[in-house]
Design a protein around this motif. Structure first.
Motif, PDB file in Angstrom:
ATOM      1  N   THR A 153       0.867  -1.182   0.000  1.00 43.93           N
ATOM      2  CA  THR A 153       0.000   0.000   0.000  1.00 43.93           C
ATOM      3  C   THR A 153       0.900   1.227   0.000  1.00 43.93           C
ATOM      4  OG1 THR A 153      -1.791  -1.097   1.189  1.00 43.93           O
ATOM      5  CG2 THR A 153      -1.733   1.303   1.276  1.00 43.93           C
ATOM      6  N   GLN A 189      -2.979   0.259 -11.121  1.00 40.12           N
ATOM      7  CA  GLN A 189      -4.214   0.453 -10.366  1.00 40.12           C
ATOM      8  C   GLN A 189      -4.624   1.919 -10.462  1.00 40.12           C
ATOM      9  OE1 GLN A 189      -3.158  -0.257  -6.082  1.00 40.12           O
ATOM     10  NE2 GLN A 189      -1.127  -0.361  -7.006  1.00 40.12           N
ATOM     11  N   GLN A 230      -6.455   6.498  -5.295  1.00 44.68           N
ATOM     12  CA  GLN A 230      -7.594   7.030  -4.565  1.00 44.68           C
ATOM     13  C   GLN A 230      -7.155   8.265  -3.785  1.00 44.68           C
ATOM     14  OE1 GLN A 230      -8.453   2.910  -2.773  1.00 44.68           O
ATOM     15  NE2 GLN A 230     -10.475   3.867  -2.794  1.00 44.68           N
ATOM     16  N   ILE A 278     -10.260   3.983   3.670  1.00 45.08           N
ATOM     17  CA  ILE A 278      -9.436   3.543   2.538  1.00 45.08           C
ATOM     18  C   ILE A 278      -8.257   2.694   3.012  1.00 45.08           C
ATOM     19  CG2 ILE A 278      -7.888   4.337   0.705  1.00 45.08           C
ATOM     20  CD1 ILE A 278      -9.716   6.744   0.336  1.00 45.08           C
ATOM     21  N   LEU A 279      -7.641   3.087   4.133  1.00 41.01           N
ATOM     22  CA  LEU A 279      -6.460   2.370   4.612  1.00 41.01           C
ATOM     23  C   LEU A 279      -6.820   1.095   5.375  1.00 41.01           C
ATOM     24  CD1 LEU A 279      -4.066   5.261   5.700  1.00 41.01           C
ATOM     25  CD2 LEU A 279      -3.941   3.801   3.681  1.00 41.01           C
ATOM     26  N   ASN A 280      -8.080   0.864   5.606  1.00 40.35           N
ATOM     27  CA  ASN A 280      -8.509  -0.370   6.262  1.00 40.35           C
ATOM     28  C   ASN A 280      -8.618  -1.465   5.201  1.00 40.35           C
ATOM     29  OD1 ASN A 280      -9.461  -2.242   8.092  1.00 40.35           O
ATOM     30  ND2 ASN A 280     -11.575  -1.505   7.984  1.00 40.35           N
ATOM     31  N   ARG A 281      -7.490  -1.904   4.712  1.00 35.66           N
ATOM     32  CA  ARG A 281      -7.445  -2.855   3.611  1.00 35.66           C
ATOM     33  C   ARG A 281      -6.359  -3.891   3.874  1.00 35.66           C
ATOM     34  NH1 ARG A 281      -7.084   1.225  -0.778  1.00 35.66           N
ATOM     35  NH2 ARG A 281      -7.153  -0.549  -2.201  1.00 35.66           N
ATOM     36  N   ALA A 282      -6.476  -5.027   3.221  1.00 36.12           N
ATOM     37  CA  ALA A 282      -5.524  -6.119   3.451  1.00 36.12           C
ATOM     38  C   ALA A 282      -4.223  -5.915   2.691  1.00 36.12           C
ATOM     39  CB  ALA A 282      -6.162  -7.455   3.064  1.00 36.12           C
ATOM     40  N   SER A 283      -4.303  -5.249   1.538  1.00 36.22           N
ATOM     41  CA  SER A 283      -3.098  -5.040   0.732  1.00 36.22           C
ATOM     42  C   SER A 283      -3.424  -4.091  -0.400  1.00 36.22           C
ATOM     43  CB  SER A 283      -2.585  -6.372   0.162  1.00 36.22           C
ATOM     44  OG  SER A 283      -3.549  -6.927  -0.725  1.00 36.22           O
ATOM     45  N   GLY A 342      -3.175  -0.711  -3.161  1.00 40.79           N
ATOM     46  CA  GLY A 342      -3.725   0.629  -3.102  1.00 40.79           C
ATOM     47  C   GLY A 342      -2.669   1.713  -3.179  1.00 40.79           C
ATOM     48  N   SER A 388      -3.127   0.834  10.066  1.00 41.58           N
ATOM     49  CA  SER A 388      -2.572  -0.394   9.497  1.00 41.58           C
ATOM     50  C   SER A 388      -1.230  -0.672  10.154  1.00 41.58           C
ATOM     51  CB  SER A 388      -2.387  -0.260   7.979  1.00 41.58           C
ATOM     52  OG  SER A 388      -1.766  -1.422   7.450  1.00 41.58           O
TER      53      SER A 388
END
Length: 235
Positions: A39, A66, A69, A80-85, A87, A109
């Motif tokens: 990320t 990609q 955002q 947005i930053l609450n993601r697994a990978s 971005g 994260s």
């Protein structure tokens, strides 16, 4: 990259293509198998810079593989930053300020494959020591401290055309050693920019005579706690 997660500083003078270099760097990061789909968080300290960089990266979608955002608010950034990978996220550093009434910033994260790219890294990237409000007694830090609280295992790289190496604000101390330097002298030598000349001038200020006693009194009040030698130096 250093063990303290400081990647380093890219010192490239204004007009040397830093925006595209950031996009190229991001393109290399997303292709690095060791990072396992990182990320990338691009930090600025002004909305116009955020829009400008976002536009550059948007033109480079194929390169970064990609669509980037752009966080519109503190809450949007956290979502947005609450993601697994993966971005590529754009935000101003001010969005890392604690919510009203709060004194800490939550962890967004704790992954180690988060890379923070800071534009104009000589600005707004300090404030790691606590400051106490003399009126309320509240303790606060700078945005850079809260940014690292939010992304505790992230790595940081700074891009700037004017790094600072002072005691209390030091760009390499925050981001690591210089990776590459293309300063104004090299740009002039390459004819990439024209020489800059400085002419020392004194601005003549005319004050109404009836205002001078009032100004003198205000200056005296400002420096009433200073030693006489310090007053003499300032005068």
């Amino acid at each position: 990259m250093q063990s303290d997660r400081k990647v380093g500083v890219i010192w490239h003078t204004q007009g040397s293509g830093k925006s595209f270099l950031m996009a190229f760097y991001a393109g290399q990061l997303v292709r690095c198998p060791e990072l396992e789909n990182p990320t990338i968080v691009v930090i600025t300290d002004r909305n116009d810079l955020d829009d400008q960089l976002f536009g550059t990266f948007s033109m480079c979608r194929d390169l970064i593989r990609q669509t980037p955002q752009q966080a519109d608010s503190r809450e949007d950034l956290q979502a947005i930053l609450n993601r697994a990978s993966g971005g590529v996220v754009f935000t101003t550093i001010q969005k890392f300020a604690p919510a009203k009434g709060e004194t800490t910033y939550p962890v967004l994260s704790d992954r180690r494959n988060v890379i923070v790219i800071a534009d104009e890294a000589h600005r707004s990237q300090y404030g790691f020591k606590a400051k106490v409000d003399q009126t309320s007694g509240a303790i606060a830090y700078g945005f850079a401290k809260y940014l690292r609280d939010a992304l505790p295992n992230a790595s940081f790289i700074g891009f700037t055309g004017t790094p600072i190496e002072a005691t209390d604000v030091n760009t390499p101390a925050v981001f690591g050693d210089y990776i590459d330097i293309y300063d104004i002298s090299r740009a002039v030598a390459d004819s990439a920019t024209v020489p800059i000349y400085y002419e020392s001038r004194l601005a003549r200020i005319e004050l109404p005579e009836d205002q001078k006693p009032q100004i003198d009194a205000e200056i005296e009040e400002l420096f009433e706690d200073e030693e006489q030698t310090e007053r003499a130096r300032l005068n």
